[in-house]
Design a protein around this motif. Structure first.
Motif, PDB file in Angstrom:
ATOM      1  N   ALA A  86       0.791  -1.158  -0.074  1.00  0.00           N
ATOM      2  CA  ALA A  86      -0.157   0.000  -0.034  1.00  0.00           C
ATOM      3  C   ALA A  86       0.883   1.331   0.025  1.00  0.00           C
ATOM      4  N   SER A  87       1.916   1.077   0.722  1.00  0.00           N
ATOM      5  CA  SER A  87       2.906   2.418   0.904  1.00  0.00           C
ATOM      6  C   SER A  87       3.525   2.296  -0.420  1.00  0.00           C
ATOM      7  N   LEU A  88       3.714   1.567  -1.257  1.00  0.00           N
ATOM      8  CA  LEU A  88       4.454   1.685  -2.665  1.00  0.00           C
ATOM      9  C   LEU A  88       3.263   2.381  -3.439  1.00  0.00           C
ATOM     10  N   ALA A  89       2.015   1.700  -3.418  1.00  0.00           N
ATOM     11  CA  ALA A  89       0.842   2.414  -4.514  1.00  0.00           C
ATOM     12  C   ALA A  89       0.715   4.035  -4.100  1.00  0.00           C
ATOM     13  N   GLN A  90       0.963   4.460  -2.915  1.00  0.00           N
ATOM     14  CA  GLN A  90       0.792   5.687  -2.564  1.00  0.00           C
ATOM     15  C   GLN A  90       1.827   6.473  -3.041  1.00  0.00           C
ATOM     16  N   ALA A  91       3.189   5.876  -3.048  1.00  0.00           N
ATOM     17  CA  ALA A  91       4.452   6.502  -3.396  1.00  0.00           C
ATOM     18  C   ALA A  91       4.097   6.658  -5.246  1.00  0.00           C
ATOM     19  N   GLN A  92       3.811   5.809  -5.629  1.00  0.00           N
ATOM     20  CA  GLN A  92       3.680   5.520  -7.115  1.00  0.00           C
ATOM     21  C   GLN A  92       2.791   6.785  -7.525  1.00  0.00           C
ATOM     22  N   ALA A  93       1.612   6.748  -6.848  1.00  0.00           N
ATOM     23  CA  ALA A  93       0.771   7.877  -7.213  1.00  0.00           C
ATOM     24  C   ALA A  93       1.271   9.207  -7.134  1.00  0.00           C
ATOM     25  N   SER A  94       1.903   9.315  -5.953  1.00  0.00           N
ATOM     26  CA  SER A  94       2.465  10.780  -5.751  1.00  0.00           C
ATOM     27  C   SER A  94       3.465  11.012  -6.511  1.00  0.00           C
ATOM     28  N   LEU A  95       4.396  10.157  -7.309  1.00  0.00           N
ATOM     29  CA  LEU A  95       5.210  10.222  -8.098  1.00  0.00           C
ATOM     30  C   LEU A  95       4.568  10.762  -9.519  1.00  0.00           C
ATOM     31  N   ALA A  96       3.392   9.999  -9.981  1.00  0.00           N
ATOM     32  CA  ALA A  96       2.786  10.374 -11.343  1.00  0.00           C
ATOM     33  C   ALA A  96       2.313  11.839 -11.225  1.00  0.00           C
ATOM     34  N   GLN A  97       1.875  12.350 -10.061  1.00  0.00           N
ATOM     35  CA  GLN A  97       1.181  13.782  -9.856  1.00  0.00           C
ATOM     36  C   GLN A  97       2.787  14.474  -9.868  1.00  0.00           C
ATOM     37  N   SER A  98       3.752  14.400  -9.358  1.00  0.00           N
ATOM     38  CA  SER A  98       4.814  15.379  -9.612  1.00  0.00           C
ATOM     39  C   SER A  98       5.593  15.411 -10.721  1.00  0.00           C
ATOM     40  N   ARG A  99       5.382  14.110 -11.565  1.00  0.00           N
ATOM     41  CA  ARG A  99       6.076  13.889 -12.753  1.00  0.00           C
ATOM     42  C   ARG A  99       5.236  14.720 -13.985  1.00  0.00           C
ATOM     43  N   ALA A 100       4.043  14.778 -13.942  1.00  0.00           N
ATOM     44  CA  ALA A 100       3.085  15.312 -14.542  1.00  0.00           C
ATOM     45  C   ALA A 100       3.234  16.895 -14.547  1.00  0.00           C
ATOM     46  N   LEU A 101       3.415  17.369 -13.265  1.00  0.00           N
ATOM     47  CA  LEU A 101       3.670  18.754 -12.888  1.00  0.00           C
ATOM     48  C   LEU A 101       4.924  19.374 -13.589  1.00  0.00           C
ATOM     49  N   ALA A 102       5.811  18.411 -13.418  1.00  0.00           N
ATOM     50  CA  ALA A 102       7.125  18.884 -14.135  1.00  0.00           C
ATOM     51  C   ALA A 102       7.055  18.986 -15.464  1.00  0.00           C
ATOM     52  N   GLU A 103       6.271  18.069 -16.062  1.00  0.00           N
ATOM     53  CA  GLU A 103       6.361  17.995 -17.619  1.00  0.00           C
ATOM     54  C   GLU A 103       5.430  19.226 -17.959  1.00  0.00           C
ATOM     55  N   ARG A 104       4.509  19.554 -17.138  1.00  0.00           N
ATOM     56  CA  ARG A 104       3.572  20.857 -17.609  1.00  0.00           C
ATOM     57  C   ARG A 104       4.558  22.065 -17.480  1.00  0.00           C
ATOM     58  N   TYR A 105       5.331  21.944 -16.484  1.00  0.00           N
ATOM     59  CA  TYR A 105       6.175  23.212 -16.161  1.00  0.00           C
ATOM     60  C   TYR A 105       7.301  23.319 -17.243  1.00  0.00           C
ATOM     61  N   ALA A 106       7.713  22.418 -17.995  1.00  0.00           N
ATOM     62  CA  ALA A 106       8.943  22.511 -18.866  1.00  0.00           C
ATOM     63  C   ALA A 106       8.662  23.507 -19.709  1.00  0.00           C
ATOM     64  N   PRO A 107       7.597  23.449 -20.696  1.00  0.00           N
ATOM     65  CA  PRO A 107       7.432  24.375 -21.689  1.00  0.00           C
ATOM     66  C   PRO A 107       7.165  25.686 -21.246  1.00  0.00           C
ATOM     67  N   LEU A 108       6.477  25.868 -20.070  1.00  0.00           N
ATOM     68  CA  LEU A 108       6.053  27.145 -19.483  1.00  0.00           C
ATOM     69  C   LEU A 108       7.272  28.124 -19.006  1.00  0.00           C
ATOM     70  N   VAL A 109       8.251  27.151 -18.460  1.00  0.00           N
ATOM     71  CA  VAL A 109       9.279  28.107 -18.154  1.00  0.00           C
ATOM     72  C   VAL A 109      10.184  28.479 -19.099  1.00  0.00           C
ATOM     73  N   ALA A 110      10.258  27.839 -20.355  1.00  0.00           N
ATOM     74  CA  ALA A 110      11.025  28.205 -21.571  1.00  0.00           C
ATOM     75  C   ALA A 110      10.375  29.564 -21.973  1.00  0.00           C
ATOM     76  N   GLN A 111       9.040  29.869 -21.861  1.00  0.00           N
ATOM     77  CA  GLN A 111       8.340  31.108 -22.193  1.00  0.00           C
ATOM     78  C   GLN A 111       8.267  32.120 -21.155  1.00  0.00           C
ATOM     79  N   ASN A 112       8.840  31.831 -20.157  1.00  0.00           N
ATOM     80  CA  ASN A 112       8.585  32.587 -19.074  1.00  0.00           C
ATOM     81  C   ASN A 112       7.447  33.007 -18.358  1.00  0.00           C
ATOM     82  N   ALA A 113       6.484  31.855 -18.437  1.00  0.00           N
ATOM     83  CA  ALA A 113       5.237  32.081 -18.360  1.00  0.00           C
ATOM     84  C   ALA A 113       5.125  31.728 -16.751  1.00  0.00           C
ATOM     85  N   ILE A 114       6.081  30.826 -16.131  1.00  0.00           N
ATOM     86  CA  ILE A 114       6.202  30.710 -14.652  1.00  0.00           C
ATOM     87  C   ILE A 114       7.688  30.828 -14.207  1.00  0.00           C
TER      88      ILE A 114
END
Length: 410
Positions: free
Chosen positions: A123-151
């Motif tokens: 169960a702890s592994l499943a929780q960690a995997q879900a948290s990783l998926a969220q943080s990974r998706a956030l980092a992927e969305r921020y990558a093009p925005l930081v290049a445009q100085n949007a964030i």
């Protein structure tokens, strides 16, 4: 003829003749017997016949130099079966005293707490995997925005750090799941090696594995078995020096042959081989430790049994094995009696090697085909060297065995 005195009556005369007759007959019988014995007596001064002696015909060959030493049998592999998981022992799933294979189930410990630990880790592994998926998706969305100085650059760095932290949490959770499954596996106790298992040291219902791992049983591999024994360091050095000088040759294959003598005096059917000689000498006893290996397919031998070890470390080539009574030892020389031409005894000096039980190893002084006296020594006081004897061949089986192999011809 008995004459009667004038004063003797006729009746008295007859009585005197009757009394004298037995003495006359007895005297005649004695004279006849003496005459007959004198006719049958041998002539004075005739010699008695030559004595009969037993001889062995010399057969030079390779004689093994055997030393008999005390030893003790030991299992080649020993494993203590211990409880690595704490809990209540639920079941024993083997027959005591039987042969077991490596990996075979032996005991079952209550595994409910360990199954719960596995579920919690998963169960702890499943929780960690879900948290990783969220943080990974956030980092992927921020990558093009930081290049445009949007964030801001800081927000993007925080998202990347959260992704990496999530990956680390997933790795830690996977490790926790692995540990939990290992502990669950310890609840099923298996055999670490193949061999014969003894009695169970605990019973069902016992609490095991608390603190120090509890020993549950003992497995011993008794095919093959080891034999540990000791030899005098001085004897070992003398033997090595003789081999180095060429006086003796090493046993076949450079591995000393070993035979085991049991308590009843019988020889064990399977020969063994010497594995090693220890590098150090015991300072208190002056002995060096040796180890041999002997097969035990029928499980006839058991660990801990005391035995006698006959160790053949070297061989004497062109030697002869003679019973000890055939050799006369004096301060000046060692001699044997050889039957020469005309059946006459001749003393022969010989060079002796080590003794083999009740035999001597004769290294030099005898040739193939010569006959050596081994029986009839009680008749020698009336026989001088050079006197003839009657030869009676004695089989080698009555005085040990003949040399193992004929000496090689050059």
């Amino acid at each position: 003829m008995v004459r009667l005195s004038p004063s003797v009556s006729p009746v008295d005369g007859l009585r005197a003749r009757a009394l004298a007759l037995p003495f006359i007959v007895a005297s005649a019988l004695v004279l006849v017997a003496c005459g007959q014995s004198g006719a049958q007596a041998p002539a004075a001064g005739s010699a008695p016949p030559p004595p009969q002696v037993g001889v062995l015909t010399v057969q030079p060959g390779n004689v093994g130099l055997v030393t008999e030493l005390p030893g003790r049998l030991e299992a080649s592999r020993v494993a203590e079966v211990r409880a690595r998981a704490a809990g209540i022992l639920q079941k024993r799933v083997f027959a005591e005293g039987s042969e077991v294979k490596a990996g075979q189930k032996l005991f079952l410990i209550d595994d409910a707490p360990y199954r719960a630990s596995v579920a919690q880790a998963e169960a702890s592994l499943a929780q960690a995997q879900a948290s990783l998926a969220q943080s990974r998706a956030l980092a992927e969305r921020y990558a093009p925005l930081v290049a445009q100085n949007a964030i801001s650059k800081q927000d993007y760095d925080n998202a990347v750090a959260a992704r990496k932290a999530g990956e680390a949490n997933v790795a830690a959770a996977k490790a926790a799941v692995t540990v939990a499954r290992i502990n669950l596996g310890y609840a099923t106790v298996t055999a670490p090696i193949s061999g014969r298992i003894g009695r169970a040291l605990v019973t069902e219902g016992a609490l095991v594995g608390q603190g120090t791992p509890t020993q549950l049983a003992l497995i011993q591999q008794i095919d093959p078995l080891y034999i540990n024994f000791t030899q005098s360091a001085a004897d070992a050095l003398k033997l090595r020096a003789a081999v180095a000088s060429g006086q003796y040759q090493t046993a076949g294959g450079n591995a000393a042959r070993v035979s085991v003598v049991l308590e009843d005096g019988s020889t064990y059917a399977h020969p063994g081989k010497l594995l090693f000689t220890d590098l150090s000498v015991d300072p208190t006893s002056g002995q060096v430790t040796l180890r041999a290996e002997v097969p035990n397919p029928q499980r006839a031998l058991l660990p801990g049994l005391y035995v006698r070890v006959r160790l053949e470390q070297a061989q004497a080539s062109g030697a002869v094995l003679l019973p000890q009574q055939a050799v006369t030892r004096t301060a000046s020389a060692d001699t044997v009696m050889v039957v020469g031409e005309g059946g006459r005894l001749t003393p022969r000096p010989v060079k002796l090697g080590p003794s083999q039980g009740d035999h001597w190893v004769v290294l030099e002084g005898l040739k193939a085909g010569e006959q050596v006296m081994v029986d009839g020594f009680q008749k020698l006081p009336r026989v001088k060297p050079g006197d003839p004897v009657i030869v009676q061949p004695v089989p080698w089986s009555e005085h040990g065995s003949a040399p193992a192999a004929p000496a090689a011809k050059s």
